[in-house]
Design a protein around this motif. Structure first.
Motif, PDB file in Angstrom:
ATOM      1  N   MET A 103      29.212 -17.311  38.541  1.00 56.14           N
ATOM      2  CA  MET A 103      28.276 -18.135  37.771  1.00 56.14           C
ATOM      3  C   MET A 103      26.839 -17.712  38.025  1.00 56.14           C
ATOM      4  O   MET A 103      26.017 -17.721  37.110  1.00 56.14           O
ATOM      5  CB  MET A 103      28.485 -19.611  38.095  1.00 56.14           C
ATOM      6  CG  MET A 103      29.783 -20.140  37.526  1.00 56.14           C
ATOM      7  SD  MET A 103      30.025 -21.876  37.823  1.00 56.14           S
ATOM      8  CE  MET A 103      28.755 -22.581  36.825  1.00 56.14           C
ATOM      9  N   GLY A 104      26.539 -17.320  39.251  1.00 55.72           N
ATOM     10  CA  GLY A 104      25.200 -16.815  39.556  1.00 55.72           C
ATOM     11  C   GLY A 104      24.896 -15.523  38.820  1.00 55.72           C
ATOM     12  O   GLY A 104      23.785 -15.320  38.311  1.00 55.72           O
ATOM     13  N   ARG A 105      25.886 -14.632  38.757  1.00 55.37           N
ATOM     14  CA  ARG A 105      25.688 -13.373  38.026  1.00 55.37           C
ATOM     15  C   ARG A 105      25.546 -13.618  36.534  1.00 55.37           C
ATOM     16  O   ARG A 105      24.739 -12.971  35.872  1.00 55.37           O
ATOM     17  CB  ARG A 105      26.855 -12.423  38.279  1.00 55.37           C
ATOM     18  CG  ARG A 105      26.657 -11.583  39.517  1.00 55.37           C
ATOM     19  CD  ARG A 105      27.685 -10.497  39.625  1.00 55.37           C
ATOM     20  NE  ARG A 105      28.949 -11.117  40.033  1.00 55.37           N
ATOM     21  CZ  ARG A 105      30.141 -10.724  39.658  1.00 55.37           C
ATOM     22  NH1 ARG A 105      30.280  -9.713  38.856  1.00 55.37           N
ATOM     23  NH2 ARG A 105      31.224 -11.334  40.084  1.00 55.37           N
ATOM     24  N   LEU A 106      26.346 -14.538  35.982  1.00 52.66           N
ATOM     25  CA  LEU A 106      26.259 -14.815  34.546  1.00 52.66           C
ATOM     26  C   LEU A 106      24.925 -15.449  34.185  1.00 52.66           C
ATOM     27  O   LEU A 106      24.462 -15.320  33.056  1.00 52.66           O
ATOM     28  CB  LEU A 106      27.405 -15.730  34.113  1.00 52.66           C
ATOM     29  CG  LEU A 106      28.796 -15.107  34.125  1.00 52.66           C
ATOM     30  CD1 LEU A 106      29.838 -16.142  33.696  1.00 52.66           C
ATOM     31  CD2 LEU A 106      28.866 -13.890  33.232  1.00 52.66           C
ATOM     32  N   ASP A 107      24.326 -16.123  35.139  1.00 55.34           N
ATOM     33  CA  ASP A 107      23.028 -16.764  34.890  1.00 55.34           C
ATOM     34  C   ASP A 107      21.889 -15.741  34.849  1.00 55.34           C
ATOM     35  O   ASP A 107      20.794 -16.060  34.416  1.00 55.34           O
ATOM     36  CB  ASP A 107      22.750 -17.810  35.966  1.00 55.34           C
ATOM     37  CG  ASP A 107      21.914 -18.951  35.449  1.00 55.34           C
ATOM     38  OD1 ASP A 107      21.903 -19.173  34.226  1.00 55.34           O
ATOM     39  OD2 ASP A 107      21.269 -19.625  36.281  1.00 55.34           O
ATOM     40  N   THR A 108      22.155 -14.506  35.262  1.00 53.73           N
ATOM     41  CA  THR A 108      21.111 -13.477  35.226  1.00 53.73           C
ATOM     42  C   THR A 108      21.095 -12.711  33.906  1.00 53.73           C
ATOM     43  O   THR A 108      20.076 -12.127  33.561  1.00 53.73           O
ATOM     44  CB  THR A 108      21.291 -12.472  36.383  1.00 53.73           C
ATOM     45  OG1 THR A 108      22.554 -11.824  36.246  1.00 53.73           O
ATOM     46  CG2 THR A 108      21.195 -13.155  37.726  1.00 53.73           C
ATOM     47  N   PHE A 109      22.192 -12.690  33.180  1.00 54.43           N
ATOM     48  CA  PHE A 109      22.245 -11.992  31.894  1.00 54.43           C
ATOM     49  C   PHE A 109      21.708 -12.908  30.797  1.00 54.43           C
ATOM     50  O   PHE A 109      22.053 -14.088  30.738  1.00 54.43           O
ATOM     51  CB  PHE A 109      23.681 -11.584  31.547  1.00 54.43           C
ATOM     52  CG  PHE A 109      24.304 -10.638  32.524  1.00 54.43           C
ATOM     53  CD1 PHE A 109      23.773  -9.372  32.722  1.00 54.43           C
ATOM     54  CD2 PHE A 109      25.417 -11.011  33.249  1.00 54.43           C
ATOM     55  CE1 PHE A 109      24.346  -8.493  33.627  1.00 54.43           C
ATOM     56  CE2 PHE A 109      25.999 -10.139  34.153  1.00 54.43           C
ATOM     57  CZ  PHE A 109      25.452  -8.886  34.343  1.00 54.43           C
ATOM     58  N   SER A 110      20.888 -12.357  29.919  1.00 53.90           N
ATOM     59  CA  SER A 110      20.258 -13.185  28.889  1.00 53.90           C
ATOM     60  C   SER A 110      21.275 -13.766  27.907  1.00 53.90           C
ATOM     61  O   SER A 110      21.144 -14.898  27.456  1.00 53.90           O
ATOM     62  CB  SER A 110      19.195 -12.382  28.135  1.00 53.90           C
ATOM     63  OG  SER A 110      19.801 -11.267  27.498  1.00 53.90           O
ATOM     64  N   VAL A 111      22.297 -13.001  27.556  1.00 52.82           N
ATOM     65  CA  VAL A 111      23.294 -13.458  26.583  1.00 52.82           C
ATOM     66  C   VAL A 111      24.107 -14.631  27.152  1.00 52.82           C
ATOM     67  O   VAL A 111      24.292 -15.655  26.499  1.00 52.82           O
ATOM     68  CB  VAL A 111      24.232 -12.299  26.177  1.00 52.82           C
ATOM     69  CG1 VAL A 111      25.323 -12.789  25.253  1.00 52.82           C
ATOM     70  CG2 VAL A 111      23.443 -11.183  25.531  1.00 52.82           C
ATOM     71  N   THR A 112      24.591 -14.457  28.361  1.00 52.97           N
ATOM     72  CA  THR A 112      25.419 -15.510  28.958  1.00 52.97           C
ATOM     73  C   THR A 112      24.579 -16.672  29.475  1.00 52.97           C
ATOM     74  O   THR A 112      25.062 -17.800  29.520  1.00 52.97           O
ATOM     75  CB  THR A 112      26.285 -14.946  30.092  1.00 52.97           C
ATOM     76  OG1 THR A 112      25.440 -14.269  31.024  1.00 52.97           O
ATOM     77  CG2 THR A 112      27.327 -14.001  29.557  1.00 52.97           C
ATOM     78  N   LYS A 113      23.353 -16.408  29.845  1.00 54.26           N
ATOM     79  CA  LYS A 113      22.473 -17.486  30.321  1.00 54.26           C
ATOM     80  C   LYS A 113      22.257 -18.505  29.208  1.00 54.26           C
ATOM     81  O   LYS A 113      22.246 -19.701  29.439  1.00 54.26           O
ATOM     82  CB  LYS A 113      21.140 -16.898  30.779  1.00 54.26           C
ATOM     83  CG  LYS A 113      20.225 -17.906  31.414  1.00 54.26           C
ATOM     84  CD  LYS A 113      18.983 -17.233  31.945  1.00 54.26           C
ATOM     85  CE  LYS A 113      18.182 -18.222  32.734  1.00 54.26           C
ATOM     86  NZ  LYS A 113      17.080 -17.578  33.435  1.00 54.26           N
ATOM     87  N   ARG A 114      22.118 -18.015  27.999  1.00 54.12           N
ATOM     88  CA  ARG A 114      21.945 -18.889  26.834  1.00 54.12           C
ATOM     89  C   ARG A 114      23.182 -19.764  26.628  1.00 54.12           C
ATOM     90  O   ARG A 114      23.089 -20.941  26.290  1.00 54.12           O
ATOM     91  CB  ARG A 114      21.677 -17.993  25.623  1.00 54.12           C
ATOM     92  CG  ARG A 114      21.529 -18.637  24.317  1.00 54.12           C
ATOM     93  CD  ARG A 114      21.086 -17.616  23.264  1.00 54.12           C
ATOM     94  NE  ARG A 114      21.817 -16.360  23.271  1.00 54.12           N
ATOM     95  CZ  ARG A 114      22.935 -16.149  22.582  1.00 54.12           C
ATOM     96  NH1 ARG A 114      23.448 -17.115  21.860  1.00 54.12           N
ATOM     97  NH2 ARG A 114      23.537 -14.974  22.614  1.00 54.12           N
ATOM     98  N   CYS A 115      24.356 -19.192  26.867  1.00 53.89           N
ATOM     99  CA  CYS A 115      25.602 -19.940  26.695  1.00 53.89           C
ATOM    100  C   CYS A 115      25.803 -20.956  27.812  1.00 53.89           C
ATOM    101  O   CYS A 115      26.318 -22.053  27.585  1.00 53.89           O
ATOM    102  CB  CYS A 115      26.796 -18.994  26.655  1.00 53.89           C
ATOM    103  SG  CYS A 115      26.786 -17.859  25.255  1.00 53.89           S
ATOM    104  N   LEU A 116      25.418 -20.593  29.032  1.00 52.65           N
ATOM    105  CA  LEU A 116      25.609 -21.483  30.169  1.00 52.65           C
ATOM    106  C   LEU A 116      24.555 -22.581  30.252  1.00 52.65           C
ATOM    107  O   LEU A 116      24.695 -23.518  31.035  1.00 52.65           O
ATOM    108  CB  LEU A 116      25.596 -20.679  31.477  1.00 52.65           C
ATOM    109  CG  LEU A 116      26.738 -19.705  31.681  1.00 52.65           C
ATOM    110  CD1 LEU A 116      26.556 -18.937  32.975  1.00 52.65           C
ATOM    111  CD2 LEU A 116      28.069 -20.425  31.670  1.00 52.65           C
ATOM    112  N   ALA A 117      23.510 -22.468  29.436  1.00 50.94           N
ATOM    113  CA  ALA A 117      22.436 -23.465  29.483  1.00 50.94           C
ATOM    114  C   ALA A 117      22.943 -24.857  29.104  1.00 50.94           C
ATOM    115  O   ALA A 117      22.437 -25.864  29.600  1.00 50.94           O
ATOM    116  CB  ALA A 117      21.297 -23.045  28.559  1.00 50.94           C
ATOM    117  N   ASN A 118      23.949 -24.932  28.237  1.00 51.16           N
ATOM    118  CA  ASN A 118      24.465 -26.232  27.795  1.00 51.16           C
ATOM    119  C   ASN A 118      25.552 -26.787  28.714  1.00 51.16           C
ATOM    120  O   ASN A 118      25.970 -27.923  28.551  1.00 51.16           O
ATOM    121  CB  ASN A 118      25.028 -26.118  26.379  1.00 51.16           C
ATOM    122  CG  ASN A 118      23.949 -25.733  25.385  1.00 51.16           C
ATOM    123  OD1 ASN A 118      22.796 -26.091  25.547  1.00 51.16           O
ATOM    124  ND2 ASN A 118      24.327 -24.991  24.371  1.00 51.16           N
TER     125      ASN A 118
END
Length: 138
Positions: A39-54
Motif C-alpha cells: 500500500m505504501g508503494r502504491l501510494d507513490t505512483f500517480s495512477v494508483t494514488k488517485r485510485c487509493l485516494a477514495n
C-alpha cells in the motif's frame, strides 16, 4: 577425509535443527507487513494514488480485534471502486487479491492463534508510532 565429512554432516544437522517451521502467527505478521509495504508503494505512483485516494486508510495491527472488520470494509471498497480504470489496474487487483488472501488466512486458518489486545477501530486508521514505547504510554 572422514573427519571432514563428519564435520560437514554435523554442521548441516545443526543448521536444519535450528530451523523451525513458520507458525500461523508468523505468517499473519509477514502478510500484514507485505500488505502495508504494498500500500505504501502504491501510494507513490500517480495512477494508483488517485485510485487509493477514495479508499479508507488501513494500518494493519493483527492484535486489534477490529482488523477483520476493517479488512472487510477495505475489500468492499476495492470491489466497488468508482472509476473503471482503477478496477482494471493490475496493481490494484494484486492488492485486492493479497488482502483477500490475508483475510482468509486470519478468518479460516489462524483465528485461534491470534490474541487481540485492543478493540480500537479508529486505531487502524492512524499510522503506527515510530517508537513502540510511545504507543504503550498512552
Amino acid at each position: 577425509m572422514d573427519f571432514l565429512r563428519k564435520i560437514v554432516l554435523l554442521s548441516t544437522l545443526l543448521i536444519i535443527a535450528d530451523c523451525a517451521p513458520p507458525t500461523c502467527y508468523s505468517a499473519v505478521l509477514r502478510q500484514s507487513e507485505r500488505i502495508t509495504e504494498l500500500m505504501g508503494r502504491l501510494d507513490t505512483f500517480s495512477v494508483t494514488k488517485r485510485c487509493l485516494a477514495n479508499l479508507p486508510k488501513l494500518y494493519i495491527n493483527v492484535h486489534n480485534s477490529c482488523v477483520m472488520t476493517k479488512l472487510r470494509d477495505h475489500l468492499y471498497s476495492l470491489d466497488n471502486l468508482l472509476t473503471p480504470q482503477c478496477k482494471e489496474l493490475k496493481r490494484i487487483a494484486f492488492l485486492k487479491l493479497r488482502i483477500k488472501r490475508f483475510y482468509n488466512l486470519i478468518s479460516r486458518f489462524c483465528y485461534r492463534d491470534l490474541v487481540f489486545f485492543t478493540d480500537d477501530c479508529a486505531d487502524l486508521e492512524r499510522p503506527p508510532p515510530a517508537d513502540p514505547q510511545e504507543h504503550l504510554s498512552q
